[in-house]
Design a protein around this motif. Structure first.
Motif, PDB file in Angstrom:
ATOM      1  N   MET A 140      59.547  45.347  33.344  1.00 22.31           N
ATOM      2  CA  MET A 140      58.194  45.218  32.787  1.00 22.31           C
ATOM      3  C   MET A 140      57.223  45.996  33.662  1.00 22.31           C
ATOM      4  N   GLU A 141      56.283  46.688  33.039  1.00 25.10           N
ATOM      5  CA  GLU A 141      55.330  47.495  33.782  1.00 25.10           C
ATOM      6  C   GLU A 141      53.907  47.012  33.535  1.00 25.10           C
ATOM      7  N   ILE A 142      53.207  46.706  34.615  1.00 31.26           N
ATOM      8  CA  ILE A 142      51.821  46.263  34.552  1.00 31.26           C
ATOM      9  C   ILE A 142      50.985  47.218  35.405  1.00 31.26           C
ATOM     10  N   THR A 143      49.837  47.604  34.898  1.00 31.29           N
ATOM     11  CA  THR A 143      49.000  48.554  35.630  1.00 31.29           C
ATOM     12  C   THR A 143      48.033  47.836  36.563  1.00 31.29           C
ATOM     13  N   THR A 144      47.610  48.560  37.584  1.00 30.61           N
ATOM     14  CA  THR A 144      46.644  47.982  38.514  1.00 30.61           C
ATOM     15  C   THR A 144      45.305  47.720  37.827  1.00 30.61           C
ATOM     16  N   SER A 145      44.982  48.500  36.789  1.00 28.99           N
ATOM     17  CA  SER A 145      43.720  48.253  36.087  1.00 28.99           C
ATOM     18  C   SER A 145      43.766  46.921  35.348  1.00 28.99           C
ATOM     19  N   SER A 146      44.940  46.557  34.825  1.00 27.79           N
ATOM     20  CA  SER A 146      45.080  45.256  34.159  1.00 27.79           C
ATOM     21  C   SER A 146      44.920  44.127  35.164  1.00 27.79           C
ATOM     22  N   ILE A 147      45.514  44.295  36.335  1.00 27.04           N
ATOM     23  CA  ILE A 147      45.388  43.280  37.386  1.00 27.04           C
ATOM     24  C   ILE A 147      43.934  43.148  37.817  1.00 27.04           C
ATOM     25  N   ARG A 148      43.271  44.300  38.033  1.00 31.44           N
ATOM     26  CA  ARG A 148      41.856  44.269  38.413  1.00 31.44           C
ATOM     27  C   ARG A 148      41.018  43.577  37.349  1.00 31.44           C
ATOM     28  N   GLY A 149      41.287  43.920  36.070  1.00 29.62           N
ATOM     29  CA  GLY A 149      40.478  43.368  34.989  1.00 29.62           C
ATOM     30  C   GLY A 149      40.562  41.861  34.907  1.00 29.62           C
ATOM     31  N   LEU A 150      41.781  41.328  34.976  1.00 31.06           N
ATOM     32  CA  LEU A 150      41.922  39.873  34.898  1.00 31.06           C
ATOM     33  C   LEU A 150      41.443  39.217  36.180  1.00 31.06           C
ATOM     34  N   ALA A 151      41.699  39.848  37.312  1.00 28.76           N
ATOM     35  CA  ALA A 151      41.233  39.286  38.586  1.00 28.76           C
ATOM     36  C   ALA A 151      39.713  39.184  38.607  1.00 28.76           C
ATOM     37  N   HIS A 152      39.038  40.201  38.057  1.00 31.14           N
ATOM     38  CA  HIS A 152      37.578  40.176  38.014  1.00 31.14           C
ATOM     39  C   HIS A 152      37.078  39.004  37.174  1.00 31.14           C
ATOM     40  N   ARG A 153      37.765  38.723  36.072  1.00 28.50           N
ATOM     41  CA  ARG A 153      37.352  37.609  35.217  1.00 28.50           C
ATOM     42  C   ARG A 153      37.604  36.264  35.894  1.00 28.50           C
ATOM     43  N   CYS A 154      38.703  36.181  36.653  1.00 27.51           N
ATOM     44  CA  CYS A 154      39.057  34.908  37.279  1.00 27.51           C
ATOM     45  C   CYS A 154      38.311  34.662  38.584  1.00 27.51           C
ATOM     46  N   GLU A 155      37.953  35.742  39.283  1.00 28.64           N
ATOM     47  CA  GLU A 155      37.339  35.619  40.603  1.00 28.64           C
ATOM     48  C   GLU A 155      36.056  34.798  40.578  1.00 28.64           C
ATOM     49  N   GLU A 156      35.343  34.867  39.469  1.00 33.54           N
ATOM     50  CA  GLU A 156      34.095  34.125  39.333  1.00 33.54           C
ATOM     51  C   GLU A 156      34.292  32.629  39.524  1.00 33.54           C
ATOM     52  N   PHE A 157      35.493  32.149  39.226  1.00 35.64           N
ATOM     53  CA  PHE A 157      35.762  30.716  39.262  1.00 35.64           C
ATOM     54  C   PHE A 157      36.627  30.312  40.461  1.00 35.64           C
ATOM     55  N   LEU A 158      36.627  31.171  41.488  1.00 34.38           N
ATOM     56  CA  LEU A 158      37.355  30.891  42.724  1.00 34.38           C
ATOM     57  C   LEU A 158      36.415  31.096  43.907  1.00 34.38           C
ATOM     58  N   ASP A 159      36.497  30.214  44.893  1.00 32.61           N
ATOM     59  CA  ASP A 159      35.669  30.418  46.078  1.00 32.61           C
ATOM     60  C   ASP A 159      36.416  31.293  47.085  1.00 32.61           C
ATOM     61  N   ASP A 160      35.849  31.473  48.255  1.00 36.23           N
ATOM     62  CA  ASP A 160      36.433  32.366  49.256  1.00 36.23           C
ATOM     63  C   ASP A 160      37.777  31.880  49.776  1.00 36.23           C
TER      64      ASP A 160
END
Length: 287
Positions: A1-21
């Motif tokens: 399976m191949e996943i791109t770094t842009s996909s990881i960045r995109g979902l991480a950006h959406r999830c990061e808002e709901f995670l603290d440091d």
């Protein structure tokens, strides 16, 4: 399976808002109160998140944050029944569906507490222990999940899956809303399979330094509009080491996992799962 770094960045950006440091999640959960899990899971279907928060907050103001299913049932009984309880305790008379004559969500909550009593379940721990004997929460089960789906206007199982997420169950059933959410960040032409979803979430959890189950909860609640993002689209400023100016394939694989995604069906047993009215749109305001 191949996943791109842009996909990881995109979902991480959406999830990061709901995670603290520290990687701790602010996604919604009630590990100490099955009463709050039941309330949130039933009221969240077809409702604006603020309306659900109001229901939960009003119950907490009256009874605290540690009630089990039994105490919730007693609260309804002490008020004089579901309708009076809906009006006086949680101040929400929303029906369980758009069908004429549909019962109130409060009545569904009452029936849900009685179902839990039949299984001897009062706490979140009781629920999770019971689910160990139910390897699949899918539509074909004859156990507790199936009985929950038999509750009025709950056939699609959305509220059941909400309940699992709120209680901290490891079950994570990928439905079409989750798939659509992932497709938004995966990009055009990507075959978003169940395995793709799980691996992308795993990669994002690793990048963000968060527990995988917490990222799953965030993805579920974003997909089902229980959480609303206030962030703008991701910029090129990124602090997690993935180059925002390039798109690299990340080769990963999944073994031994079998998904249970259900096909989208807009007429799925008539449960009211239409999105709530957005600000400025026509329709009733959330309450």
């Amino acid at each position: 399976m191949e996943i791109t770094t842009s996909s990881i960045r995109g979902l991480a950006h959406r999830c990061e808002e709901f995670l603290d440091d520290r990687g701790e999640s602010s996604a919604i959960s009630y590990p100490g109160s099955l009463a709050l899990c039941i309330l949130d899971s039933v009221y969240s279907t077809g409702s604006h998140p603020n309306a659900v928060d109001n229901v939960v907050d009003r119950y907490i103001a009256r009874h605290g944050r540690e009630d089990g299913a039994k105490s919730l049932r007693y609260s309804i009984a002490a008020a004089g029944g579901a309708e009076v309880w809906a009006e006086q305790v949680v101040c929400n008379l929303k029906p369980a569906s758009t069908h004429p004559g549909a019962m109130l969500k409060a009545e569904v909550v009452d029936q849900a507490t009685r179902l839990m009593a039949e299984y001897g379940i009062d706490t979140v721990t009781d629920l999770l222990e019971t689910l160990v004997d139910e390897p699949s929460p899918g539509r074909s089960t004859t156990g507790l999940a199936g009985r929950w789906r038999d509750l009025p206007s709950q056939r699609s199982g959305i509220s059941w899956k909400n309940l699992l997420m709120l209680a901290g169950s490891p079950h994570f059933e990928i439905d079409y809303r989750v798939t659509n959410c992932i497709a938004e960040v995966a990009g055009f032409g990507i075959d978003v399979t169940d395995d793709y979803v799980l691996v992308l979430i795993e990669e994002v959890a690793d990048v963000l330094g968060a527990e995988e189950r917490e990222v799953r909860r965030i993805v579920w609640q974003l997909s089902h509009r229980r959480l609303l993002s206030k962030r703008k689209p991701a910029s090129t400023a990124w602090r997690y080491g993935l180059d925002a100016d390039s798109d690299v394939l990340v080769e990963v694989g999944v073994e031994g996992w079998h998904g249970g995604a259900e096909a989208a069906d807009p007429a799925w047993d008539h449960e009211w799962t239409m999105p709530y009215s957005t600000p400025g749109a026509s329709g009733a305001a959330p309450f």
